[in-house]
Scaffold this motif. Sequence first.
Motif, PDB file in Angstrom:
ATOM      1  N   GLY A  59      24.609  50.155  49.016  1.00  0.00           N
ATOM      2  CA  GLY A  59      23.616  50.520  48.227  1.00  0.00           C
ATOM      3  C   GLY A  59      23.917  50.316  46.949  1.00  0.00           C
ATOM      4  O   GLY A  59      23.037  50.388  45.842  1.00  0.00           O
ATOM      5  N   ASP A  60      25.069  50.204  46.399  1.00  0.00           N
ATOM      6  CA  ASP A  60      25.635  50.263  45.228  1.00  0.00           C
ATOM      7  C   ASP A  60      25.418  49.085  44.263  1.00  0.00           C
ATOM      8  O   ASP A  60      26.048  47.908  44.738  1.00  0.00           O
ATOM      9  N   SER A  61      24.859  49.031  43.256  1.00  0.00           N
ATOM     10  CA  SER A  61      24.473  47.617  42.421  1.00  0.00           C
ATOM     11  C   SER A  61      25.638  47.103  41.837  1.00  0.00           C
ATOM     12  O   SER A  61      25.544  45.875  41.554  1.00  0.00           O
ATOM     13  N   ARG A  62      26.775  47.715  41.541  1.00  0.00           N
ATOM     14  CA  ARG A  62      27.894  47.382  40.886  1.00  0.00           C
ATOM     15  C   ARG A  62      28.587  46.391  41.724  1.00  0.00           C
ATOM     16  O   ARG A  62      29.514  45.394  41.256  1.00  0.00           O
ATOM     17  N   LEU A  63      28.475  46.481  43.319  1.00  0.00           N
ATOM     18  CA  LEU A  63      29.352  45.839  44.177  1.00  0.00           C
ATOM     19  C   LEU A  63      29.139  44.266  43.975  1.00  0.00           C
ATOM     20  O   LEU A  63      30.190  43.320  43.641  1.00  0.00           O
ATOM     21  N   PRO A  64      28.137  43.775  43.939  1.00  0.00           N
ATOM     22  CA  PRO A  64      27.925  42.170  43.641  1.00  0.00           C
ATOM     23  C   PRO A  64      28.145  41.816  42.474  1.00  0.00           C
ATOM     24  O   PRO A  64      28.820  40.624  42.025  1.00  0.00           O
ATOM     25  N   GLN A  65      28.128  42.796  41.205  1.00  0.00           N
ATOM     26  CA  GLN A  65      28.703  42.348  40.014  1.00  0.00           C
ATOM     27  C   GLN A  65      30.009  41.969  39.918  1.00  0.00           C
ATOM     28  O   GLN A  65      30.494  41.155  39.489  1.00  0.00           O
ATOM     29  N   TYR A  66      30.819  43.112  40.635  1.00  0.00           N
ATOM     30  CA  TYR A  66      32.302  42.706  40.767  1.00  0.00           C
ATOM     31  C   TYR A  66      32.593  41.758  41.646  1.00  0.00           C
ATOM     32  O   TYR A  66      33.638  40.916  41.415  1.00  0.00           O
ATOM     33  N   ALA A  67      31.788  41.483  42.443  1.00  0.00           N
ATOM     34  CA  ALA A  67      32.273  40.331  43.517  1.00  0.00           C
ATOM     35  C   ALA A  67      32.126  38.900  42.520  1.00  0.00           C
ATOM     36  O   ALA A  67      33.104  38.064  42.646  1.00  0.00           O
ATOM     37  N   ALA A  68      31.126  38.942  41.590  1.00  0.00           N
ATOM     38  CA  ALA A  68      30.836  37.497  41.074  1.00  0.00           C
ATOM     39  C   ALA A  68      31.769  37.644  39.915  1.00  0.00           C
ATOM     40  O   ALA A  68      32.404  36.334  39.569  1.00  0.00           O
ATOM     41  N   TRP A  69      32.173  38.713  39.422  1.00  0.00           N
ATOM     42  CA  TRP A  69      33.322  38.624  38.265  1.00  0.00           C
ATOM     43  C   TRP A  69      34.706  38.021  39.104  1.00  0.00           C
ATOM     44  O   TRP A  69      35.314  37.521  38.312  1.00  0.00           O
ATOM     45  N   GLY A  70      35.022  38.706  40.118  1.00  0.00           N
ATOM     46  CA  GLY A  70      36.332  38.330  40.759  1.00  0.00           C
ATOM     47  C   GLY A  70      36.161  36.817  41.092  1.00  0.00           C
ATOM     48  O   GLY A  70      37.316  36.406  40.901  1.00  0.00           O
ATOM     49  N   ALA A  71      35.006  36.476  41.501  1.00  0.00           N
ATOM     50  CA  ALA A  71      35.002  34.963  41.851  1.00  0.00           C
ATOM     51  C   ALA A  71      35.426  33.982  40.765  1.00  0.00           C
ATOM     52  O   ALA A  71      36.047  32.992  40.773  1.00  0.00           O
ATOM     53  N   VAL A  72      34.577  34.354  39.494  1.00  0.00           N
ATOM     54  CA  VAL A  72      34.853  33.481  38.239  1.00  0.00           C
ATOM     55  C   VAL A  72      36.151  33.747  37.778  1.00  0.00           C
ATOM     56  O   VAL A  72      36.737  32.790  37.487  1.00  0.00           O
ATOM     57  N   LEU A  73      37.025  35.122  37.733  1.00  0.00           N
ATOM     58  CA  LEU A  73      38.283  35.137  37.256  1.00  0.00           C
ATOM     59  C   LEU A  73      39.325  34.291  38.236  1.00  0.00           C
ATOM     60  O   LEU A  73      39.966  33.684  37.514  1.00  0.00           O
ATOM     61  N   ALA A  74      38.808  34.378  39.442  1.00  0.00           N
ATOM     62  CA  ALA A  74      39.815  33.446  40.340  1.00  0.00           C
ATOM     63  C   ALA A  74      39.497  31.979  40.052  1.00  0.00           C
ATOM     64  O   ALA A  74      40.507  31.263  40.215  1.00  0.00           O
ATOM     65  N   ALA A  75      38.405  31.572  39.953  1.00  0.00           N
ATOM     66  CA  ALA A  75      38.143  30.062  39.573  1.00  0.00           C
ATOM     67  C   ALA A  75      38.847  29.799  38.606  1.00  0.00           C
ATOM     68  O   ALA A  75      39.237  28.417  38.376  1.00  0.00           O
ATOM     69  N   LEU A  76      39.049  30.540  37.247  1.00  0.00           N
ATOM     70  CA  LEU A  76      39.885  30.020  36.204  1.00  0.00           C
ATOM     71  C   LEU A  76      41.148  29.887  36.474  1.00  0.00           C
ATOM     72  O   LEU A  76      41.685  29.099  35.422  1.00  0.00           O
ATOM     73  N   VAL A  77      41.746  30.304  37.432  1.00  0.00           N
ATOM     74  CA  VAL A  77      43.124  30.182  37.954  1.00  0.00           C
ATOM     75  C   VAL A  77      43.415  28.613  38.382  1.00  0.00           C
ATOM     76  O   VAL A  77      44.304  28.050  38.343  1.00  0.00           O
ATOM     77  N   MET A  78      42.315  28.025  39.193  1.00  0.00           N
ATOM     78  CA  MET A  78      42.313  26.779  40.022  1.00  0.00           C
ATOM     79  C   MET A  78      42.924  25.801  39.028  1.00  0.00           C
ATOM     80  O   MET A  78      43.682  25.103  39.579  1.00  0.00           O
ATOM     81  N   PRO A  79      42.278  25.408  37.660  1.00  0.00           N
ATOM     82  CA  PRO A  79      42.870  24.082  37.152  1.00  0.00           C
ATOM     83  C   PRO A  79      44.391  24.260  36.929  1.00  0.00           C
ATOM     84  O   PRO A  79      45.319  23.060  36.965  1.00  0.00           O
ATOM     85  N   PHE A  80      44.875  25.483  36.710  1.00  0.00           N
ATOM     86  CA  PHE A  80      46.462  25.891  36.704  1.00  0.00           C
ATOM     87  C   PHE A  80      47.084  25.467  37.891  1.00  0.00           C
ATOM     88  O   PHE A  80      48.339  24.982  37.909  1.00  0.00           O
ATOM     89  N   LEU A  81      46.321  25.700  39.103  1.00  0.00           N
ATOM     90  CA  LEU A  81      46.950  25.330  40.409  1.00  0.00           C
ATOM     91  C   LEU A  81      47.007  24.008  40.708  1.00  0.00           C
ATOM     92  O   LEU A  81      48.022  23.563  41.295  1.00  0.00           O
TER      93      LEU A  81
END
Length: 480
Positions: A59-81
């Motif tokens: 029920g916590d509305s913050r959970l999808p927010q931090y899921a989206a934030w984590g996905a974008v943050l991780a995606a920023l690493v992929m060009p370096f990979l």
Amino acid sequence: MDMSWQEPRKAYWEGAVIVLVGTLLLLSARQWHGALFLLSLPGSLALIGSGMGLLLWPGDSRLPQYAAWGAVLAALVMPFLALAGEGLSALFFLLALAGCLVCAGRVSLHLFPRIVGAPEVALELKPAAHIATDEFLMAWFKLLAKPPRGDAPQRITAELDAWEDWLGRKRRGARLQALHQAPPDLLKLESTDRQILGTRFRHVRFASEYCPAADMPGADRWLSYGRNQTAHAWLMEHAGAARPWLLCIHGYRMGQPLIDFGVFRPEFFHRKLGLNLACLVLPLHGPRRKGVVSGEGYLEGEFMDFIHAEFQAQWDLRRLLSYLRLVRHAPSIGVYGVSLGGYNAALLASLDKNLACVIAGIPVTDMAAVQWRHFPAPELRMLETLQVSEARIRQAYAAVSPLQFRPQLDAKRLGIFAGSLDQLVWPDQPLALHQHWSGSTLNWYPGAHLTFSGQGAVKATLIQTLKAGGLVDAGVKEAT
């Protein structure tokens, strides 16, 4: 406003997908170069934590927010990979992280309010992708926020008590408009020619000269923000005969030319439509910021600072309007604001009777409601113990609320556009302004707060309202 929500599920299967991708990323990162592992760690942990939350505490509305934030943050690493020779791994994780974003968006859609008068929300792939962008932005805003600490809550409450008394005394026998004093005309300013990514403009500066009444709560603190006392704006003006101007008002955390021009597109408004542009920097934003981050202190719980910011924003906007009229000989001026800028555009429509038209894009209209929706739970509990409620703050904001003032333009020259999936500014906000601006235009686009650019409903609102205000010719097509 009639509003309803669907009950949270007992668990969201999307959480399992997010946990799986986060775990795979964490396990794979252990085999990469040390720097890549460290860069991948925040995103993978955010995915695992938020995904577990969606399975166990849905029920916590913050959970999808931090899921989206984590996905974008991780995606920023992929060009370096990919540059490190792991191209296939980078591609796999980019696709998997895109799936996490969609999963976060699906949960958000399920939790999104159903509001009478707003378009119906469908649980589909494209809307999920749209709303996920807002969830990332919400997480970013919350991570940047600096809520009051230490003795500040008690001081804020004392200031609120004093403001209620001050406002009560000032309102006796006077209208709220009287609190917005007309600023002196702006006749001289400093100007520097600048260029950003091929876009040439003038960076102008002038002394704000806004000075709150000495007995107004928080006045001394507000005046201590030194950089804020100098107003800044970006101007783009055509050579030759005087042309109409469009005064643009940016959103929260903006106030830098590169970001502002990304929203108020010079290639469209200045070059294609032939308008002159003026973009004012709001108080506490951009070069006027009081801290490291643009917008710090504007919406983080210092209620009197928000009130001062709005008084000064309207003061500075009206000073710049006087400059455009008296010095640049503007034949007409329209106003276009987005988000927080939409709030200020709507308020300005009630304070200046000579505007050609006003466009409020994805506008906040009830700031107390928005703050109470997005404040962290601990801060809300703290405010509750101090007897500070949403209703009380709404009353305190009356002097700077666009819903408390009648517009001085006829309805055909007032335009509103809004996103049916806007997670930052729920549809009840633009609906309230539309009702307040009886007879105005309200166009919906099927997107979120960050995905309004290029939408047909947005272009239609802009062109229709600019035509009604006489800023562009009647023959200009909405598809321009």
